[in-house]
Motif scaffolding. Sequence first.
Motif, PDB file in Angstrom:
ATOM      1  N   THR A  30      -5.276  61.597 -25.056  1.00 21.59           N
ATOM      2  CA  THR A  30      -4.984  62.352 -23.983  1.00 21.59           C
ATOM      3  C   THR A  30      -5.159  61.739 -22.847  1.00 21.59           C
ATOM      4  O   THR A  30      -5.876  60.695 -22.790  1.00 21.59           O
ATOM      5  N   VAL A  31      -4.637  62.203 -21.652  1.00 23.21           N
ATOM      6  CA  VAL A  31      -5.038  61.861 -20.106  1.00 23.21           C
ATOM      7  C   VAL A  31      -5.823  62.761 -19.633  1.00 23.21           C
ATOM      8  O   VAL A  31      -5.420  63.869 -19.624  1.00 23.21           O
ATOM      9  N   THR A  32      -7.048  62.218 -19.206  1.00 24.43           N
ATOM     10  CA  THR A  32      -7.902  63.135 -18.419  1.00 24.43           C
ATOM     11  C   THR A  32      -7.916  62.528 -17.062  1.00 24.43           C
ATOM     12  O   THR A  32      -8.162  61.392 -16.932  1.00 24.43           O
ATOM     13  N   ALA A  33      -7.668  63.431 -16.306  1.00 23.98           N
ATOM     14  CA  ALA A  33      -7.780  63.058 -14.656  1.00 23.98           C
ATOM     15  C   ALA A  33      -9.168  63.575 -14.061  1.00 23.98           C
ATOM     16  O   ALA A  33      -9.500  64.874 -14.352  1.00 23.98           O
ATOM     17  N   PHE A  34      -9.724  62.797 -13.317  1.00 23.42           N
ATOM     18  CA  PHE A  34     -11.138  63.163 -12.627  1.00 23.42           C
ATOM     19  C   PHE A  34     -10.578  63.054 -11.036  1.00 23.42           C
ATOM     20  O   PHE A  34     -10.281  62.019 -10.695  1.00 23.42           O
ATOM     21  N   ILE A  35     -10.977  64.372 -10.642  1.00 25.44           N
ATOM     22  CA  ILE A  35     -10.412  64.451  -9.225  1.00 25.44           C
ATOM     23  C   ILE A  35     -11.418  64.955  -8.367  1.00 25.44           C
ATOM     24  O   ILE A  35     -12.499  65.604  -8.947  1.00 25.44           O
ATOM     25  N   GLU A 188       3.129  55.988 -13.323  1.00 23.10           N
ATOM     26  CA  GLU A 188       2.832  57.384 -13.944  1.00 23.10           C
ATOM     27  C   GLU A 188       3.675  57.444 -15.316  1.00 23.10           C
ATOM     28  O   GLU A 188       3.057  58.038 -16.263  1.00 23.10           O
ATOM     29  N   GLU A 189       4.738  57.281 -15.238  1.00 21.94           N
ATOM     30  CA  GLU A 189       5.592  57.163 -16.506  1.00 21.94           C
ATOM     31  C   GLU A 189       5.007  56.371 -17.606  1.00 21.94           C
ATOM     32  O   GLU A 189       4.749  56.815 -18.717  1.00 21.94           O
ATOM     33  N   LEU A 190       4.201  55.286 -17.157  1.00 25.40           N
ATOM     34  CA  LEU A 190       3.489  54.265 -18.138  1.00 25.40           C
ATOM     35  C   LEU A 190       2.620  55.085 -18.707  1.00 25.40           C
ATOM     36  O   LEU A 190       2.145  54.902 -19.811  1.00 25.40           O
ATOM     37  N   ILE A 191       1.647  55.699 -17.920  1.00 25.88           N
ATOM     38  CA  ILE A 191       0.609  56.365 -18.350  1.00 25.88           C
ATOM     39  C   ILE A 191       0.898  57.457 -19.605  1.00 25.88           C
ATOM     40  O   ILE A 191       0.248  57.619 -20.671  1.00 25.88           O
ATOM     41  N   ALA A 192       2.041  58.122 -19.296  1.00 24.80           N
ATOM     42  CA  ALA A 192       2.425  59.259 -20.114  1.00 24.80           C
ATOM     43  C   ALA A 192       2.837  58.424 -21.414  1.00 24.80           C
ATOM     44  O   ALA A 192       2.735  58.889 -22.699  1.00 24.80           O
ATOM     45  N   GLU A 193       3.554  57.078 -21.382  1.00 29.50           N
ATOM     46  CA  GLU A 193       3.806  56.440 -22.684  1.00 29.50           C
ATOM     47  C   GLU A 193       2.522  55.988 -23.484  1.00 29.50           C
ATOM     48  O   GLU A 193       2.492  56.003 -24.648  1.00 29.50           O
ATOM     49  N   ILE A 194       1.638  55.201 -22.725  1.00 30.89           N
ATOM     50  CA  ILE A 194       0.497  54.640 -23.444  1.00 30.89           C
ATOM     51  C   ILE A 194      -0.541  55.700 -24.052  1.00 30.89           C
ATOM     52  O   ILE A 194      -1.355  55.222 -24.918  1.00 30.89           O
ATOM     53  N   LYS A 195      -0.473  56.937 -23.767  1.00 33.33           N
ATOM     54  CA  LYS A 195      -1.379  57.781 -24.250  1.00 33.33           C
ATOM     55  C   LYS A 195      -1.176  58.009 -25.869  1.00 33.33           C
ATOM     56  O   LYS A 195      -2.051  58.404 -26.430  1.00 33.33           O
ATOM     57  N   THR A 196      -0.168  57.750 -26.127  1.00 34.05           N
ATOM     58  CA  THR A 196       0.407  57.785 -27.743  1.00 34.05           C
ATOM     59  C   THR A 196      -0.685  56.767 -28.357  1.00 34.05           C
ATOM     60  O   THR A 196      -0.760  56.993 -29.726  1.00 34.05           O
ATOM     61  N   GLN A 197      -1.262  55.803 -27.829  1.00 32.30           N
ATOM     62  CA  GLN A 197      -1.845  54.632 -28.475  1.00 32.30           C
ATOM     63  C   GLN A 197      -3.193  54.704 -27.870  1.00 32.30           C
ATOM     64  O   GLN A 197      -4.139  54.213 -28.651  1.00 32.30           O
ATOM     65  N   TYR A 198      -3.608  55.087 -26.806  1.00 30.24           N
ATOM     66  CA  TYR A 198      -4.955  54.960 -25.993  1.00 30.24           C
ATOM     67  C   TYR A 198      -5.315  56.389 -25.725  1.00 30.24           C
ATOM     68  O   TYR A 198      -4.518  57.288 -25.337  1.00 30.24           O
ATOM     69  N   THR A 199      -6.663  56.598 -25.385  1.00 30.87           N
ATOM     70  CA  THR A 199      -7.185  57.818 -24.755  1.00 30.87           C
ATOM     71  C   THR A 199      -7.398  57.178 -23.532  1.00 30.87           C
ATOM     72  O   THR A 199      -8.035  55.999 -23.108  1.00 30.87           O
TER      73      THR A 199
END
Length: 238
Positions: A30-35, A188-199
């Motif tokens: 997953t991608v978690t954003a801290f804001i 941002e596009e890259l973040i969406a792609e890498i979450k398939t492999q990383y948290t």
Amino acid sequence: SKSIEVNDLNVFYGDFLAVEGVSIDIKPNTVTAFIGPSGCGKSTFLRTLNRMHEVIPRARVEGEVLIDGKNLYGANVDPVLVRRQVGMVFQRPNPFPTMSIKENVLAGVKLNNTRMAKSDQDALVEQSLRGANLWNEVKDRLEKPGSGLSGGQQQRLCIARAIAVSPDVILMDEPCSALDPISTFAIEELIAEIKTQYTVVIVTHNMQQASRVSDKTAFFNIAGTGKPGKLIEYDETA
Ligand code: ADP
Ligand code: ADP
């Protein structure tokens, strides 16, 4: 990719309490954003997730951070291994200026495996640069300095350097705040792609970015309170 569980985390700089009582569960892939506003403790929090705060004088942590159920702060845990397991990408792209693109990708790997065969190095460089959506742009200039790339390319190079060591978790501290909108979009596009492999855990102060890239958004305390950073809201709906 692994889960992250934070329990009752306090972070001090000397006597100053910068982050207070943060608990959160982050699921794998997953991608978690801290804001939150400037100075509320987002970077401080992020640094505790791979023990980077240990390079800061007088920084001290209480509480637990579990990666895949294992406490990062347990006895006999080697901080160097932790930083391999949990990669970090910073606000300002920071490729090593005297190193080539290729050497930059391998920088973290070489610390751990100095005897890697040249063919394996080449394969890992290609795989990591492909993983960071940078391969096509740099494949003909791998021996050129990383500092010759554009800001957005440099940031993707830093992401390639982070993923080359095969971490479980990737932390990003305002990775787009020094970038133009087009480069930001690419990251941002890259973040969406890498979450398939990383948290992935990303700190941002851009609400729109948080909603574009993250599965969940965690809000730190509101501006001007002068209080330590606290988690005030965590969107459990995703
Ligand atoms: P943010 O990332 O949300 O902008 P930081 O985590 O950088 O917030 O800072 C949180 C608080 O801790 C701020 O009050 C900041 O001044 C303080 N702080 C950050 N780093 C240090 C440090 N190395 N020594 C002392 N205080 C620090
Ligand atoms: P950012 O908002 O990007 O985290 P800052 O300008 O707040 O950047 O901090 C830059 C560096 O200075 C960080 O490494 C941070 O830990 C350190 N720092 C921030 N506040 C303090 C402070 N009050 N005392 C000492 N160091 C600090």
